[in-house]
Motif scaffolding. Structure first.
Motif, PDB file in Angstrom:
ATOM      1  N   LEU A  13      -8.924   2.586  -0.688  1.00 34.74           N
ATOM      2  CA  LEU A  13      -8.973   2.882   0.040  1.00 34.74           C
ATOM      3  C   LEU A  13     -10.629   3.417  -0.073  1.00 34.74           C
ATOM      4  N   LEU A  14     -10.765   3.668  -0.974  1.00 31.14           N
ATOM      5  CA  LEU A  14     -12.299   3.837  -1.883  1.00 31.14           C
ATOM      6  C   LEU A  14     -12.998   2.358  -1.678  1.00 31.14           C
ATOM      7  N   THR A  15     -12.380   1.585  -1.367  1.00 29.25           N
ATOM      8  CA  THR A  15     -13.189   0.222  -0.479  1.00 29.25           C
ATOM      9  C   THR A  15     -13.911  -0.172   0.860  1.00 29.25           C
ATOM     10  N   CYS A  16     -13.112   1.031   1.501  1.00 31.25           N
ATOM     11  CA  CYS A  16     -13.430   0.942   3.212  1.00 31.25           C
ATOM     12  C   CYS A  16     -13.631   1.920   2.699  1.00 31.25           C
ATOM     13  N   LEU A  17     -13.720   2.877   2.463  1.00 33.55           N
ATOM     14  CA  LEU A  17     -14.994   4.252   3.361  1.00 33.55           C
ATOM     15  C   LEU A  17     -14.254   5.234   1.424  1.00 33.55           C
ATOM     16  N   GLY A  18     -16.076   5.171   1.065  1.00 31.90           N
ATOM     17  CA  GLY A  18     -16.666   5.791  -0.289  1.00 31.90           C
ATOM     18  C   GLY A  18     -16.186   7.047   0.169  1.00 31.90           C
ATOM     19  N   SER A  19     -15.455   8.246   0.057  1.00 27.15           N
ATOM     20  CA  SER A  19     -15.109   9.336  -0.032  1.00 27.15           C
ATOM     21  C   SER A  19     -13.410  10.021  -0.555  1.00 27.15           C
ATOM     22  N   HIS A  20     -14.073  10.445  -1.796  1.00 22.67           N
ATOM     23  CA  HIS A  20     -12.587  11.048  -2.231  1.00 22.67           C
ATOM     24  C   HIS A  20     -11.526  12.004  -1.582  1.00 22.67           C
ATOM     25  N   ASP A  21     -12.004  12.276  -0.472  1.00 25.25           N
ATOM     26  CA  ASP A  21     -11.481  13.087   0.239  1.00 25.25           C
ATOM     27  C   ASP A  21     -10.498  12.322   1.241  1.00 25.25           C
ATOM     28  N   TRP A  22     -11.274  11.503   1.800  1.00 26.38           N
ATOM     29  CA  TRP A  22     -10.523  10.548   2.948  1.00 26.38           C
ATOM     30  C   TRP A  22      -9.956  10.322   1.711  1.00 26.38           C
ATOM     31  N   ALA A  23     -10.017   9.460   0.804  1.00 24.35           N
ATOM     32  CA  ALA A  23      -8.948   8.375   0.301  1.00 24.35           C
ATOM     33  C   ALA A  23      -7.541   8.915  -0.150  1.00 24.35           C
ATOM     34  N   HIS A  24      -7.988  10.482  -0.868  1.00 20.84           N
ATOM     35  CA  HIS A  24      -6.932  11.135  -0.960  1.00 20.84           C
ATOM     36  C   HIS A  24      -6.013  11.562  -0.117  1.00 20.84           C
ATOM     37  N   ARG A  25      -6.319  11.741   1.490  1.00 25.09           N
ATOM     38  CA  ARG A  25      -5.696  12.423   2.433  1.00 25.09           C
ATOM     39  C   ARG A  25      -4.984  11.479   2.670  1.00 25.09           C
ATOM     40  N   LEU A  26      -5.806  10.246   2.773  1.00 25.63           N
ATOM     41  CA  LEU A  26      -4.649   9.048   3.751  1.00 25.63           C
ATOM     42  C   LEU A  26      -3.082   8.621   2.589  1.00 25.63           C
ATOM     43  N   THR A  27      -3.971   8.810   1.347  1.00 27.85           N
ATOM     44  CA  THR A  27      -2.722   8.250  -0.105  1.00 27.85           C
ATOM     45  C   THR A  27      -1.555   9.190   0.209  1.00 27.85           C
ATOM     46  N   ALA A  28      -1.741  10.487   0.250  1.00 29.25           N
ATOM     47  CA  ALA A  28      -1.210  11.875   0.289  1.00 29.25           C
ATOM     48  C   ALA A  28      -0.255  11.641   1.423  1.00 29.25           C
ATOM     49  N   PHE A  59       0.864  -0.723   0.305  1.00 30.35           N
ATOM     50  CA  PHE A  59      -0.044   0.130   0.016  1.00 30.35           C
ATOM     51  C   PHE A  59       0.865   1.353  -0.242  1.00 30.35           C
ATOM     52  N   ASN A  60       2.163   1.034   0.738  1.00 32.69           N
ATOM     53  CA  ASN A  60       2.625   2.663   0.844  1.00 32.69           C
ATOM     54  C   ASN A  60       3.351   2.820  -0.066  1.00 32.69           C
ATOM     55  N   THR A  61       3.778   1.977  -1.389  1.00 27.51           N
ATOM     56  CA  THR A  61       4.327   1.374  -2.683  1.00 27.51           C
ATOM     57  C   THR A  61       3.551   1.729  -3.805  1.00 27.51           C
ATOM     58  N   ALA A  62       2.414   1.519  -3.696  1.00 25.06           N
ATOM     59  CA  ALA A  62       1.254   1.501  -5.021  1.00 25.06           C
ATOM     60  C   ALA A  62       1.224   3.063  -5.458  1.00 25.06           C
ATOM     61  N   PRO A  63       1.092   2.562  -6.239  1.00 27.15           N
ATOM     62  CA  PRO A  63       0.907   4.650  -7.194  1.00 27.15           C
ATOM     63  C   PRO A  63      -0.551   5.189  -6.264  1.00 27.15           C
ATOM     64  N   ALA A  64      -0.258   6.570  -6.119  1.00 25.92           N
ATOM     65  CA  ALA A  64      -1.494   7.247  -6.138  1.00 25.92           C
ATOM     66  C   ALA A  64      -2.820   6.796  -5.890  1.00 25.92           C
ATOM     67  N   ASP A  65      -3.142   6.442  -7.161  1.00 23.73           N
ATOM     68  CA  ASP A  65      -4.439   6.070  -8.060  1.00 23.73           C
ATOM     69  C   ASP A  65      -4.779   4.936  -7.347  1.00 23.73           C
ATOM     70  N   GLU A  66      -3.746   3.697  -7.357  1.00 22.37           N
ATOM     71  CA  GLU A  66      -4.833   2.064  -6.690  1.00 22.37           C
ATOM     72  C   GLU A  66      -4.232   2.732  -5.982  1.00 22.37           C
ATOM     73  N   PRO A 122     -15.054  -5.765  -7.157  1.00 22.57           N
ATOM     74  CA  PRO A 122     -14.786  -6.060  -6.914  1.00 22.57           C
ATOM     75  C   PRO A 122     -13.342  -6.295  -6.281  1.00 22.57           C
ATOM     76  N   ASN A 123     -12.864  -7.065  -5.639  1.00 20.95           N
ATOM     77  CA  ASN A 123     -11.821  -6.628  -4.043  1.00 20.95           C
ATOM     78  C   ASN A 123     -11.132  -5.893  -5.047  1.00 20.95           C
ATOM     79  N   PRO A 124     -10.427  -5.602  -4.521  1.00 16.33           N
ATOM     80  CA  PRO A 124      -9.050  -4.556  -4.896  1.00 16.33           C
ATOM     81  C   PRO A 124      -7.993  -5.693  -4.473  1.00 16.33           C
ATOM     82  N   PRO A 125      -6.412  -5.496  -4.879  1.00 11.46           N
ATOM     83  CA  PRO A 125      -5.235  -5.599  -4.007  1.00 11.46           C
ATOM     84  C   PRO A 125      -5.558  -4.935  -2.782  1.00 11.46           C
ATOM     85  N   PRO A 126      -5.056  -5.615  -1.596  1.00 11.01           N
ATOM     86  CA  PRO A 126      -5.244  -5.057  -0.297  1.00 11.01           C
ATOM     87  C   PRO A 126      -4.136  -4.010  -0.074  1.00 11.01           C
ATOM     88  N   PRO A 127      -4.383  -3.322   0.700  1.00 14.07           N
ATOM     89  CA  PRO A 127      -3.394  -1.961   0.925  1.00 14.07           C
ATOM     90  C   PRO A 127      -2.584  -2.673   1.988  1.00 14.07           C
TER      91      PRO A 127
END
Length: 183
Positions: free
Chosen positions: A28-43, A16-23, A178-183
């Motif tokens: 993360l969106l499979t855990c909570l459907g907020s783009h703001d939340w997912a982008h904040r955690l990714t950043a 998860f830490n090394t995955a491309p940001a979009d991936e 569909p199940n994404p690759p785990p973080p």
């Protein structure tokens, strides 16, 4: 004599830490459907361990704007009932969900982590009935807390953490997510 060390398999968190940001954001969106939340955690990657990721996820969930909360709620689905649930329970639950959605304008969310499958129906029905008396602003706060708990459990399961409970909700239409690759 030298032996070759077998390369360590990266952990789910390392991937998860090394995955491309979009991936990472899609995961993360499979855990909570907020783009703001997912982008904040990714950043804010990399996370040194699961507790750090969970703490960041909690903080980001507490900071959801009303728009981000609405987005996250609209991405949720109703929990599926166990296959052996009798017809009267399906009817009661369907009516309760309809009343809730009519009153609040979004799906009822509740975290079922730690509950046995045979306790889930009673817990969901009791939760809907008690929360129907909330005013809309109070219910948004309760729903936000349930989303935070759902995201926390989903992140734990995706990371492969031991001792996590069964899934909090089950999508009745799994082909839609569909199940994404785990973080």
């Amino acid at each position: 004599m030298q032996t070759r060390a077998t390369p360590a398999t990266p952990s789910a968190l390392d991937r998860f830490n090394t995955a491309p940001a979009d991936e990472a954001a899609r995961t993360l969106l499979t855990c909570l459907g907020s783009h703001d939340w997912a982008h904040r955690l990714t950043a804010h990657r990399p996370y040194p361990d699961l507790p750090a990721l969970l703490a960041a996820a909690d903080e980001a969930a507490y900071d959801l704007t009303p728009t981000a909360l609405t987005e996250a709620l609209s991405a949720e689905t109703q929990p599926a009932l166990p296959a052996d649930t009798y017809a009267a329970a399906h009817t009661a639950l369907s009516a309760a969900h309809a009343a809730y959605e009519s009153r609040f304008g979004h799906v009822f969310v509740i975290c079922l982590d730690g509950l046995k499958a045979d306790e889930a129906l009673d817990h969901v029905l009791a939760g809907i009935r008690s929360r129907l008396s909330n005013d809309p602003e109070e219910e948004r706060l309760v729903a936000s807390e349930e989303l935070r708990r759902l995201a926390r459990g989903r992140l734990s399961r995706l990371s492969g953490a031991r001792g996590t409970a069964r899934p909090a909700t089950t999508d009745p239409h799994p082909a839609n997510h569909p199940n994404p690759p785990p973080p």
